[in-house]
Scaffold this active site. Structure first.
Site, PDB file in Angstrom:
ATOM      1  N   ASP A  62       0.840  -1.193   0.000  1.00  9.98           N
ATOM      2  CA  ASP A  62       0.000   0.000   0.000  1.00  9.98           C
ATOM      3  C   ASP A  62       0.879   1.249   0.000  1.00  9.98           C
ATOM      4  O   ASP A  62       1.983   1.241  -0.540  1.00  9.98           O
ATOM      5  CB  ASP A  62      -0.912  -0.048   1.236  1.00  9.98           C
ATOM      6  N   ASP A  71      -2.585   2.645  18.113  1.00  9.81           N
ATOM      7  CA  ASP A  71      -3.353   1.406  17.966  1.00  9.81           C
ATOM      8  C   ASP A  71      -2.598   0.336  17.182  1.00  9.81           C
ATOM      9  O   ASP A  71      -3.082  -0.790  17.046  1.00  9.81           O
ATOM     10  CB  ASP A  71      -4.682   1.689  17.254  1.00  9.81           C
ATOM     11  N   HIS A  95      -3.850   5.863   3.714  1.00  3.15           N
ATOM     12  CA  HIS A  95      -4.554   4.682   3.226  1.00  3.15           C
ATOM     13  C   HIS A  95      -3.990   3.384   3.799  1.00  3.15           C
ATOM     14  O   HIS A  95      -4.725   2.544   4.314  1.00  3.15           O
ATOM     15  CB  HIS A  95      -4.504   4.654   1.696  1.00  3.15           C
ATOM     16  N   ASN A 110      -7.579   2.119  27.982  1.00  5.12           N
ATOM     17  CA  ASN A 110      -8.646   1.291  28.543  1.00  5.12           C
ATOM     18  C   ASN A 110      -9.833   1.272  27.583  1.00  5.12           C
ATOM     19  O   ASN A 110     -10.832   1.950  27.774  1.00  5.12           O
ATOM     20  CB  ASN A 110      -9.074   1.834  29.916  1.00  5.12           C
ATOM     21  N   ASN A 185     -13.575   0.652  -7.126  1.00  9.76           N
ATOM     22  CA  ASN A 185     -14.634   1.589  -6.738  1.00  9.76           C
ATOM     23  C   ASN A 185     -15.160   2.420  -7.895  1.00  9.76           C
ATOM     24  O   ASN A 185     -15.441   3.608  -7.739  1.00  9.76           O
ATOM     25  CB  ASN A 185     -14.116   2.558  -5.663  1.00  9.76           C
ATOM     26  N   VAL A 199      -6.467 -14.932  -7.429  1.00 13.76           N
ATOM     27  CA  VAL A 199      -6.645 -14.026  -6.302  1.00 13.76           C
ATOM     28  C   VAL A 199      -8.061 -14.154  -5.762  1.00 13.76           C
ATOM     29  O   VAL A 199      -8.963 -14.676  -6.431  1.00 13.76           O
ATOM     30  CB  VAL A 199      -6.358 -12.555  -6.695  1.00 13.76           C
ATOM     31  N   SER A 248     -11.530  -1.190  -0.663  1.00 14.02           N
ATOM     32  CA  SER A 248     -10.290  -1.330   0.102  1.00 14.02           C
ATOM     33  C   SER A 248     -10.582  -1.856   1.499  1.00 14.02           C
ATOM     34  O   SER A 248      -9.935  -2.786   1.988  1.00 14.02           O
ATOM     35  CB  SER A 248      -9.577   0.021   0.224  1.00 14.02           C
TER      36      SER A 248
END
Length: 461
Positions: A62, A71, A95, A110, A185, A199, A248
């Site tokens: 990407d 995160d 992206h 938390n 898209n 694929v 995506s």
């Protein structure tokens, strides 16, 4: 290769207000986590009671992945940028970070931040292009395979097919690596590499399990997954989270689900992993009784928990995946599971496989060649006899040689001016930048997507 997703900044203040107006408890959960509706549909607590994708490496080819996102801390392995500029971990846009987050984010604090479907998996970040922004995806696929990826996420596409893609997909199949690709898209037929045999091509649905109107379609689509109003990691307008639409996102969710299965069933082939996803998929009521795969939904919408827990026979090694068609040597002398060996390519063949003849064909060719030689010898003998005869007649005054410049065989037939051939449009240069899927204007009459989270607000979390 362009990236198939439309993203907008996720405004923290506006989102929090929206949740408050829908009576969601203010302190119940982080606003980002609440905004990830697919995770609620998947029921992650049930999913994670079976598998979190531990030990599985997912390559994300990407725009690069930001390792500093809270995160994603500790989730990235050393990656690859073919230009040598380190863009695998210094992304050019948000992206790639968003895709990595949907696959393997673990949140922070938390219960704050975004979580992915397989937080036990590791991300192998790979930049998609060279320093000149030319397509390097086939080589990236091979690099990912060589560095132990078991799933490769390709949330990108192009109207121009890279001639090296077939070899790369065949190489992945030979090494038992599942390649998951976004359908695109544009609202039209799938492009490359979603149309590559071998694929797993993915379309996008919304919260109502309705296919997204801009999701590309075709017989290549095998599965669909959430891809509308998706919240994930990635800086948008200095915010740490984005909300977006696109195949995506759907592709990233399927890659995460594949990681869950590969961790739970490590002995399954890539095709058998795809088989579990297909056999456990939810088929919308609109498709009941219809022939599957549907060109928009494929075999249905992924259900990770069911894919992990249903009693599904392993099936053949190839599963529902089409057999890869390599244009040349895929390396290592092997072949894809269940596929026939790739044909060799001769000089000047422009990457197209040649037909490999059998021994009986070879014998037939030798017979024809021998017959041709005999005919040539016969013609030569006749020509010699005629020449000798003419010389004899000339000596007796019975043969008149035509003057130089004449045409003893009659006047040459005139065909006139050759007709003008129609000019064919020159195809675009393979490395010419293409407009990204996500920046296309919606078709006339397409209803605008209201954003309950708003466009403003850059508060960091």
């Amino acid at each position: 290769m362009t990236l198939s997703r439309t993203m907008r900044a996720l405004g923290a203040t506006t989102l929090a207000a929206g949740l408050f107006l829908t009576t969601a408890p203010v302190a119940s959960a982080d606003y980002v986590r609440d905004g990830q509706w697919p995770n609620q549909e998947f029921d992650l607590n049930k999913v994670w009671s079976v598998s979190k994708g531990d030990g599985v490496i997912v390559a994300v080819i990407d725009s690069g992945v930001d390792p500093s996102h809270p995160d994603l801390s500790g989730q990235l392995l050393p990656g690859y940028d073919p230009s040598g500029q380190g863009r695998d971990t210094h992304p050019t846009d948000s992206h790639g970070t968003a895709m990595a987050g949907l696959i393997a984010a673990h949140g922070h604090g938390n219960g704050d931040g975004a979580v992915g479907l397989a937080p036990g998996a590791k991300i192998l970040p790979i930049y998609k292009s060279t320093a000149q922004d030319t397509d390097y995806v086939p080589e990236d696929i091979k690099w990912a395979v060589d560095h132990k990826a078991k799933v490769i996420n390709l949330s990108l596409g192009s109207p121009i097919r890279n001639p090296k893609m077939a070899d790369a997909v065949a190489y992945a199949a030979k090494n038992d690596v599942l390649v998951v690709v976004a359908a695109g898209n544009e609202g039209g037929p799938v492009a490359s590499p979603a149309d590559e045999p071998g694929v797993l091509t993915v379309g996008a649905v919304d919260k109502n399990n309705t296919i997204w109107s801009m999701s590309d379609y075709g017989p290549e689509v095998l599965l669909s997954a959430p891809g509308v109003r998706i919240v994930s990691t990635g800086p948008c307008n200095s915010n740490q989270y984005c909300i977006g639409d696109g195949t995506s996102d759907a592709t990233a969710y399927v890659s995460g689900a594949a990681a869950l299965i590969r961790a739970k069933f490590p002995n399954l082939t890539a095709g058998q992993v795809a088989n579990r996803l297909v056999k456990s998929a939810y088929v919308p009521s609109s498709l009941q009784g219809a022939k599957l795969p549907d060109p928009h939904y494929g075999y249905g919408i992924i259900r990770p928990y069911e894919a992990l827990t249903q009693d599904i026979p392993d099936g053949p090694a190839q599963g529902p995946l089409a057999k890869p068609v390599a244009a040349g040597d895929v390396g290592g002398g092997g072949q894809a599971p269940g596929a026939s060996a790739p044909a060799t390519v001769g000089p000047g063949s422009a990457g197209q496989p040649q037909t490999v003849g059998s021994s009986s064909h070879s014998k037939g060719t030798l017979v024809l060649a021998a017959a041709g030689v005999g005919i040539v010898l016969l013609v030569v003998v006749i020509a010699v006899i005629v020449a000798v005869s003419r010389r004899r007649k000339s000596a007796q005054g019975q043969f008149v040689q035509p003057p130089y410049g004449g045409q003893p065989y009659g006047a040459q037939q005139q065909y006139g001016t050759p007709p003008a051939w129609p000019q064919q449009a020159q195809p675009p240069y393979p490395n010419q930048p293409q407009p990204p899927y996500g920046n296309q204007a919606p078709p006339p009459g397409y209803p605008p997507q209201n954003n309950p989270y708003g466009q403003g607000g850059n508060q960091q979390r």
